[in-house]
Design a protein around this motif. Structure first.
Motif, PDB file in Angstrom:
ATOM      1  N   SER A 119       0.863  -1.182   0.000  1.00  0.00           N
ATOM      2  CA  SER A 119       0.000   0.000   0.000  1.00  0.00           C
ATOM      3  C   SER A 119       0.901   1.234   0.000  1.00  0.00           C
ATOM      4  CB  SER A 119      -0.921  -0.003   1.224  1.00  0.00           C
ATOM      5  OG  SER A 119      -0.188  -0.031   2.429  1.00  0.00           O
ATOM      6  N   PRO A 120       0.530   2.291  -0.738  1.00  0.00           N
ATOM      7  CA  PRO A 120       1.371   3.485  -0.775  1.00  0.00           C
ATOM      8  C   PRO A 120       1.358   4.263   0.540  1.00  0.00           C
ATOM      9  CG  PRO A 120      -0.645   3.855  -2.009  1.00  0.00           C
ATOM     10  CD  PRO A 120      -0.638   2.403  -1.600  1.00  0.00           C
ATOM     11  N   ARG A 121       0.319   4.056   1.337  1.00  0.00           N
ATOM     12  CA  ARG A 121       0.178   4.673   2.659  1.00  0.00           C
ATOM     13  C   ARG A 121      -0.421   3.627   3.592  1.00  0.00           C
ATOM     14  NH1 ARG A 121      -3.401   9.377   0.654  1.00  0.00           N
ATOM     15  NH2 ARG A 121      -4.762   8.543   2.246  1.00  0.00           N
ATOM     16  N   PRO A 122      -0.403   3.861   4.891  1.00  0.00           N
ATOM     17  CA  PRO A 122      -1.076   2.919   5.782  1.00  0.00           C
ATOM     18  C   PRO A 122      -2.538   2.742   5.362  1.00  0.00           C
ATOM     19  CG  PRO A 122       0.281   4.404   7.046  1.00  0.00           C
ATOM     20  CD  PRO A 122       0.277   4.921   5.626  1.00  0.00           C
ATOM     21  N   ALA A 123      -3.004   1.518   5.461  1.00  0.00           N
ATOM     22  CA  ALA A 123      -4.369   1.174   5.052  1.00  0.00           C
ATOM     23  C   ALA A 123      -4.958   0.202   6.069  1.00  0.00           C
ATOM     24  CB  ALA A 123      -4.364   0.567   3.656  1.00  0.00           C
ATOM     25  N   ARG A 124      -6.269   0.081   6.065  1.00  0.00           N
ATOM     26  CA  ARG A 124      -6.949  -0.846   6.968  1.00  0.00           C
ATOM     27  C   ARG A 124      -7.596  -2.002   6.221  1.00  0.00           C
ATOM     28  NH1 ARG A 124     -11.502   0.205  11.335  1.00  0.00           N
ATOM     29  NH2 ARG A 124     -11.392  -1.844  12.286  1.00  0.00           N
ATOM     30  N   TYR A 125      -7.878  -1.777   4.924  1.00  0.00           N
ATOM     31  CA  TYR A 125      -8.548  -2.790   4.113  1.00  0.00           C
ATOM     32  C   TYR A 125      -7.774  -3.005   2.814  1.00  0.00           C
ATOM     33  CZ  TYR A 125     -12.457  -1.095   6.994  1.00  0.00           C
ATOM     34  OH  TYR A 125     -13.248  -0.694   8.033  1.00  0.00           O
ATOM     35  N   ALA A 126      -7.772  -4.255   2.349  1.00  0.00           N
ATOM     36  CA  ALA A 126      -7.264  -4.563   1.013  1.00  0.00           C
ATOM     37  C   ALA A 126      -8.359  -5.360   0.313  1.00  0.00           C
ATOM     38  CB  ALA A 126      -5.975  -5.369   1.078  1.00  0.00           C
ATOM     39  N   LEU A 127      -8.781  -4.878  -0.843  1.00  0.00           N
ATOM     40  CA  LEU A 127      -9.826  -5.548  -1.616  1.00  0.00           C
ATOM     41  C   LEU A 127      -9.188  -6.200  -2.829  1.00  0.00           C
ATOM     42  CD1 LEU A 127     -12.805  -6.155  -2.221  1.00  0.00           C
ATOM     43  CD2 LEU A 127     -12.892  -3.950  -3.419  1.00  0.00           C
ATOM     44  N   GLU A 128      -9.283  -7.533  -2.907  1.00  0.00           N
ATOM     45  CA  GLU A 128      -8.742  -8.282  -4.042  1.00  0.00           C
ATOM     46  C   GLU A 128      -9.885  -8.692  -4.962  1.00  0.00           C
ATOM     47  OE1 GLU A 128      -4.821 -10.266  -1.972  1.00  0.00           O
ATOM     48  OE2 GLU A 128      -6.649 -11.500  -2.096  1.00  0.00           O
ATOM     49  N   MET A 129      -9.766  -8.263  -6.226  1.00  0.00           N
ATOM     50  CA  MET A 129     -10.760  -8.563  -7.263  1.00  0.00           C
ATOM     51  C   MET A 129     -10.010  -9.065  -8.500  1.00  0.00           C
ATOM     52  SD  MET A 129     -13.637  -7.644  -5.737  1.00  0.00           S
ATOM     53  CE  MET A 129     -14.907  -7.464  -6.979  1.00  0.00           C
ATOM     54  N   ASN A 130     -10.758  -9.580  -9.485  1.00  0.00           N
ATOM     55  CA  ASN A 130     -10.127 -10.004 -10.731  1.00  0.00           C
ATOM     56  C   ASN A 130      -9.356  -8.845 -11.354  1.00  0.00           C
ATOM     57  OD1 ASN A 130     -10.898 -12.800 -11.226  1.00  0.00           O
ATOM     58  ND2 ASN A 130     -12.999 -12.041 -11.326  1.00  0.00           N
ATOM     59  N   LEU A 131      -8.221  -9.169 -11.979  1.00  0.00           N
ATOM     60  CA  LEU A 131      -7.383  -8.161 -12.636  1.00  0.00           C
ATOM     61  C   LEU A 131      -8.217  -7.343 -13.623  1.00  0.00           C
ATOM     62  CD1 LEU A 131      -4.438  -7.156 -12.862  1.00  0.00           C
ATOM     63  CD2 LEU A 131      -4.204  -8.696 -14.805  1.00  0.00           C
ATOM     64  N   GLY A 132      -8.111  -6.024 -13.535  1.00  0.00           N
ATOM     65  CA  GLY A 132      -8.837  -5.114 -14.421  1.00  0.00           C
ATOM     66  C   GLY A 132     -10.172  -4.640 -13.872  1.00  0.00           C
ATOM     67  N   TRP A 133     -10.597  -5.183 -12.746  1.00  0.00           N
ATOM     68  CA  TRP A 133     -11.917  -4.845 -12.193  1.00  0.00           C
ATOM     69  C   TRP A 133     -12.026  -3.362 -11.843  1.00  0.00           C
ATOM     70  CZ3 TRP A 133     -14.256  -3.029  -7.733  1.00  0.00           C
ATOM     71  CH2 TRP A 133     -15.626  -3.280  -7.610  1.00  0.00           C
ATOM     72  N   PHE A 134     -11.032  -2.805 -11.175  1.00  0.00           N
ATOM     73  CA  PHE A 134     -11.084  -1.392 -10.786  1.00  0.00           C
ATOM     74  C   PHE A 134     -11.139  -0.495 -12.016  1.00  0.00           C
ATOM     75  CE2 PHE A 134      -9.577  -3.365  -6.928  1.00  0.00           C
ATOM     76  CZ  PHE A 134     -10.123  -2.604  -5.914  1.00  0.00           C
ATOM     77  N   GLU A 135     -10.299  -0.761 -13.009  1.00  0.00           N
ATOM     78  CA  GLU A 135     -10.281   0.052 -14.232  1.00  0.00           C
ATOM     79  C   GLU A 135     -11.599  -0.065 -14.998  1.00  0.00           C
ATOM     80  OE1 GLU A 135      -7.770   0.376 -18.373  1.00  0.00           O
ATOM     81  OE2 GLU A 135      -6.758  -0.410 -16.590  1.00  0.00           O
ATOM     82  N   ARG A 136     -12.111  -1.290 -15.101  1.00  0.00           N
ATOM     83  CA  ARG A 136     -13.363  -1.532 -15.832  1.00  0.00           C
ATOM     84  C   ARG A 136     -14.515  -0.724 -15.241  1.00  0.00           C
ATOM     85  NH1 ARG A 136     -12.266  -6.463 -16.161  1.00  0.00           N
ATOM     86  NH2 ARG A 136     -13.331  -7.221 -14.318  1.00  0.00           N
ATOM     87  N   HIS A 137     -14.483  -0.503 -13.930  1.00  0.00           N
ATOM     88  CA  HIS A 137     -15.565   0.222 -13.260  1.00  0.00           C
ATOM     89  C   HIS A 137     -15.210   1.681 -12.967  1.00  0.00           C
ATOM     90  CE1 HIS A 137     -18.138  -3.259 -12.863  1.00  0.00           C
ATOM     91  NE2 HIS A 137     -17.089  -3.957 -12.459  1.00  0.00           N
ATOM     92  N   GLY A 138     -14.066   2.148 -13.455  1.00  0.00           N
ATOM     93  CA  GLY A 138     -13.672   3.541 -13.258  1.00  0.00           C
ATOM     94  C   GLY A 138     -13.408   3.895 -11.802  1.00  0.00           C
ATOM     95  N   ILE A 139     -12.920   2.936 -11.037  1.00  0.00           N
ATOM     96  CA  ILE A 139     -12.656   3.165  -9.615  1.00  0.00           C
ATOM     97  C   ILE A 139     -11.202   3.592  -9.458  1.00  0.00           C
ATOM     98  CG2 ILE A 139     -12.569   2.099  -7.339  1.00  0.00           C
ATOM     99  CD1 ILE A 139     -14.866   0.254  -8.333  1.00  0.00           C
ATOM    100  N   ALA A 140     -11.020   4.817  -8.952  1.00  0.00           N
ATOM    101  CA  ALA A 140      -9.693   5.424  -8.850  1.00  0.00           C
ATOM    102  C   ALA A 140      -9.436   5.852  -7.406  1.00  0.00           C
ATOM    103  CB  ALA A 140      -9.624   6.638  -9.777  1.00  0.00           C
ATOM    104  N   PRO A 141      -8.169   6.166  -7.069  1.00  0.00           N
ATOM    105  CA  PRO A 141      -7.879   6.676  -5.726  1.00  0.00           C
ATOM    106  C   PRO A 141      -8.836   7.810  -5.360  1.00  0.00           C
ATOM    107  CG  PRO A 141      -5.843   6.186  -6.833  1.00  0.00           C
ATOM    108  CD  PRO A 141      -6.944   6.017  -7.864  1.00  0.00           C
ATOM    109  N   GLY A 142      -9.284   7.791  -4.111  1.00  0.00           N
ATOM    110  CA  GLY A 142     -10.284   8.739  -3.628  1.00  0.00           C
ATOM    111  C   GLY A 142     -11.674   8.132  -3.580  1.00  0.00           C
TER     112      GLY A 142
END
Length: 154
Positions: A119-142
């Motif tokens: 993680s680039p900074r301290p985090a409390r959660y890590a969400l693992e999804m199929n590769l490309g899932w975040f990009e496919r849904h337009g989910i970005a930092p923030g």
């Protein structure tokens, strides 16, 4: 006439639960999934909130459904490091802080656990999804992680 002895209360409860599980079609060996949202996008995830389940992660899995994954929950914010030991599914990992804000992502490919994804900074959660899932849904930092109820990590 036969007499059936009465079961003690704890055994009656266990028997009733077994009947309910069998009637629900839920198999005990199938993981329970929780409905969550990330930036309004629905997903169904298994929860890994203790050291043993986080350590096991998605090892030895052959596949994940299109909107299924695993949410690793830690007891407090900290640097999170993930690797792909015995993991055969290419994954995206999203790192979320204690307020549920996405602070970073990593694309992870099976490599026998050689590369560490942090993680680039301290985090409390890590969400693992199929590769490309975040990009496919337009989910970005923030983007925000939305849980149906608070989940505490051990």
């Amino acid at each position: 006439m036969s007499v059936v002895p009465s079961l003690p209360a704890p055994w009656r409860t266990l028997c009733a639960l077994a009947v309910l599980v069998s009637m629900s079609g839920c198999r005990p060996d199938e993981p329970q999934r929780l409905a969550i949202r990330i930036a309004g996008v629905p997903a169904r995830v298994e929860i890994a909130a203790d050291p043993q389940s986080r350590g096991q992660g998605l090892m030895e899995r052959a596949e994940l459904g299109p909107d299924e994954g695993m949410l690793l929950v830690f007891p407090r914010e900290r640097p999170i490091r993930l690797w792909m030991l015995n993991t055969h599914i290419p994954l995206d990992a999203g790192f979320f802080d204690g307020q549920g804000v996405l602070v970073g992502k990593a694309a992870m490919r099976p490599d026998g656990g050689k590369e560490i994804h942090s993680s680039p900074r301290p985090a409390r959660y890590a969400l693992e999804m199929n590769l490309g899932w975040f990009e496919r849904h337009g989910i970005a930092p923030g983007s925000r992680l939305e849980l149906p109820y608070p989940i505490q990590g051990q």
